[in-house]
Scaffold this active site. Structure first.
Site: not given
Ligand code: 5GP
Ligand code: ZN
Length: 114
Positions: A95, A100, A87, A102, A4
């Protein structure tokens, strides 16, 4: 998680421009910024996505959102406004499969997102 990329960033095995760090959270500049300010906030612990968050992570998620607000202030984008994005999964446009958030700011955002 061995392969990762964000775990490697958290462990400093891959360099990044770190904006904030504590025992549980690290924030670093996005390598491909979508706005003048674009910072990624991650838990140091590997969590695949928001779908993998469980009740034990509630405080951690609250801490991340609180920290985003604080960093936005430090980066002087608070007054003009900014956007927080997560996302999740393939249709969500995720992706990198390490949770996470943003923080994007410094330009006018559009709605709806693409
Ligand atoms: P996602 O599309 O999963 O929501 O967001 C992944 C983000 O990670 C993208 O905005 C991408 O530019 C960023 N990213 C991918 N690899 C790296 C990297 O090695 N370093 C940094 N700083 N950002 C990365
Ligand atoms: Zn990871």
């Amino acid at each position: 998680m061995e392969d990762c990329i964000f775990c490697k960033i958290a462990k400093k095995e891959i360099p990044s421009e770190i904006v904030y760090e504590d025992e549980k959270i690290i924030a670093f500049k996005d390598i491909n910024p979508a706005a003048p300010t674009h910072v990624l906030f991650i838990p140091k612990e590997h969590i695949d996505s928001l779908n993998s968050v469980d009740v034990n992570h509630k405080e951690l998620i609250g801490d991340i959102i609180f920290r985003i607000k604080e960093v936005a202030k430090e980066l002087k984008i608070s007054e003009d406004g900014y956007r927080i994005v997560n996302n999740c999964g393939s249709l969500g446009g995720q992706t990198v499969n390490h949770l996470h958030f943003h923080l994007v700011g410094g330009r006018q955002m559009q709605w709806p997102p693409g």
